[in-house]
Design an enzyme around this catalytic site. Structure first.
Site, short mmCIF file in Angstrom:
data_model
loop_
_atom_site.label_atom_id
_atom_site.label_comp_id
_atom_site.label_asym_id
_atom_site.label_seq_id
_atom_site.Cartn_x
_atom_site.Cartn_y
_atom_site.Cartn_z
N GLY A 49 0.84 -1.21 0.00
CA GLY A 49 0.00 0.00 0.00
C GLY A 49 0.86 1.25 0.00
N HIS A 50 1.86 1.26 0.89
CA HIS A 50 2.80 2.40 0.91
C HIS A 50 3.53 2.52 -0.42
CE1 HIS A 50 2.71 1.39 5.36
NE2 HIS A 50 2.41 2.68 5.38
N GLN B 72 -8.83 10.49 7.62
CA GLN B 72 -7.56 11.22 7.67
C GLN B 72 -7.35 12.04 6.41
OE1 GLN B 72 -3.57 9.63 9.23
NE2 GLN B 72 -3.43 9.13 7.04
N ARG C 27 -0.57 -2.81 10.67
CA ARG C 27 -1.04 -3.54 11.86
C ARG C 27 -1.36 -5.00 11.53
NH1 ARG C 27 -3.05 1.67 13.22
NH2 ARG C 27 -2.41 2.30 15.33
N LYS D 42 -7.52 4.07 2.67
CA LYS D 42 -7.93 3.23 3.79
C LYS D 42 -8.23 4.13 5.00
CE LYS D 42 -5.14 0.71 6.45
NZ LYS D 42 -5.51 1.26 7.78
N ASP D 43 -7.38 5.15 5.18
CA ASP D 43 -7.62 6.15 6.24
C ASP D 43 -8.42 7.30 5.64
OD1 ASP D 43 -5.97 4.76 8.27
OD2 ASP D 43 -4.35 5.22 6.87
#
Lengths: 281, 281
Positions: free
Chosen positions: B38-39, B155, B189, B151-152
């Site tokens: 993802g990053h 944010q 996580r 996903k965030d």
């Protein structure tokens, strides 16, 4: 005399400034306009220390706790631009309120003791507004050094704390107070005094400058405070505060000491106009 | 393969980055490390859109409302640097806590509804910490564009509001969620889940992806919520929240509508590990 470049939007500012960002050191003098010799001494100091100087003129609404004070604050754009041109300032940033606050700035800052005493106490929200606008201007101008006058001594300490708390890579240069012939600290608000008020205002520097000899004569700070209150009362204007503080922390102190540097800070109303001054001991 | 440049201090970062600031567009991917695909998809997007890419790795203490969560957060610096090198990231910023917080950051932010609902409610102070660190990193890196994963989702909306509220001249690019083979949204996580927990976690994307057909079948949101709660209970883990919201404002809504775009957001605990996911309708 070069003509001073003018930017009214962030985009215009970057268009004019980006080409200098790498090769030049950028000096920044944020002001609320109504420029006087005190401001020009900051411009000159910036021109001595940096090879490109930006001055901003923006009357920041969020730092005025008193609406009347905001309304009556002097606005002299044409004269300001003329002075900045004469001072060979390289670039003036003249943003609108909407340009600086596209959305309300909801940030609440906290600088410990620094923003809770003196003008922080007398003008609730003032330094929060200062921190909002100065951090925005630092983000936009991205200067190498920024120049502030020591008349606003508490503001200088708060800006230094702001730079440290937010990791700004900016050097804050504090410049000495400039004074009129009669000793009155130069301020844009002086222009709002009528002739008799202007004469009365000279009492502030007279009393402040007498403090060192009064200390030598053994006067306590409370005795000096009483002396000031009597003088102000006799001349019919209101002392907002006269306080003694630690010059680094602004912790309020009761009497003089040789253990650390102290400063005497004064705020008073001459008619409707609030003036401040200070004396480092 | 070029080697990735590494900066651990702001001064090192500027030494490496300043030369590129004018000629290059700078893409920025702020992370807390423990990098996954993802990053890397954010890094790749940055390399597509910009000609110099900076990735920061910093586990920001001020955004963890749960100390245990901060302690157990995975830290895999060597592996991260290997992945960033393979991804041809140009520069990695790896600051210490003291470098980012030379003084405690006392700022309190306010983004209206955006930071008060969902994770803002479930994790008090979380988004204030996010706003603190992201605004600091934006000031330090000064990117042209910054890349965040959807996903965030909450944010991303808060970062966009931050950029507007603080006049940052930075374009925020929101990138799609990457998922494991079984549909689980990629997250640092996930590495903290044991084998059985990892299997269980697949229930989240299974249920989320079933929502569109349930809506078509005429289920109300409350009916779907009940369905979720039953399933989670049966599998013995805790649903923190499943909520329906306006996709622009994050105002919580009671049922589906065609009047505006909506989003379903979920947070749940698989064992001790809190996972989130969302589905734009």
């Amino acid at each position: 005399m070069r003509s001073v470049k003018i930017a009214r939007t962030i985009i215009e500012l970057n268009t004019l400034l980006n080409q200098y960002r790498i090769s030049s050191t950028i000096g920044f003098v944020p002001t609320m306009g109504a420029l006087h010799q005190g401001h020009l001494s900051l411009i000159n100091e910036s021109k001595m220390q940096c090879n490109f100087t930006v001055c901003s003129i923006f009357v920041n609404p969020t730092q005025f706790n008193d609406k009347k004070d905001l309304e009556r604050y002097p606005r002299t754009e044409d004269e300001d631009l003329k002075l900045l041109k004469e001072a060979n300032c390289d670039l003036v940033f003249l943003p609108s309120v909407l340009e600086m606050y596209p959305e309300p700035d909801k940030r609440v800052f906290d600088f410990g003791t620094l923003d809770k005493v003196l003008d922080g106490e007398a003008r609730p929200g003032h330094f929060n507004g200062v921190a909002q606008i100065v951090s925005k201007l630092f983000d936009i101008v991205k200067p190498t050094k920024a120049f502030f006058g020591l008349k606003d001594y508490q503001q200088v300490l708060i800006i230094k704390a702001l730079v440290k708390q937010l990791n700004f890579n900016i050097e804050i240069i504090a410049c000495p107070i400039l004074r009129e012939k009669d000793g009155l600290a130069m301020s844009s608000r002086n222009a709002l005094l009528n002739v008799s008020e202007r004469k009365l205002a000279a009492l502030i520097p007279q009393l402040m400058s007498s403090i060192p000899s009064l200390i030598t004569a053994g006067y306590s700070f409370n005795r000096i405070l009483l002396h000031f209150e009597t003088k102000f009362l006799a001349n019919g204007y209101n002392l907002d505060y006269l306080k003694l503080a630690n010059a680094q922390t602004l912790q309020i102190e009761n009497d003089f000491t040789d253990n650390h540097q102290q400063i005497v800070l004064i705020a008073c109303f001459v008619g409707k106009i609030r003036l401040i001054d200070n004396l480092l001991l």
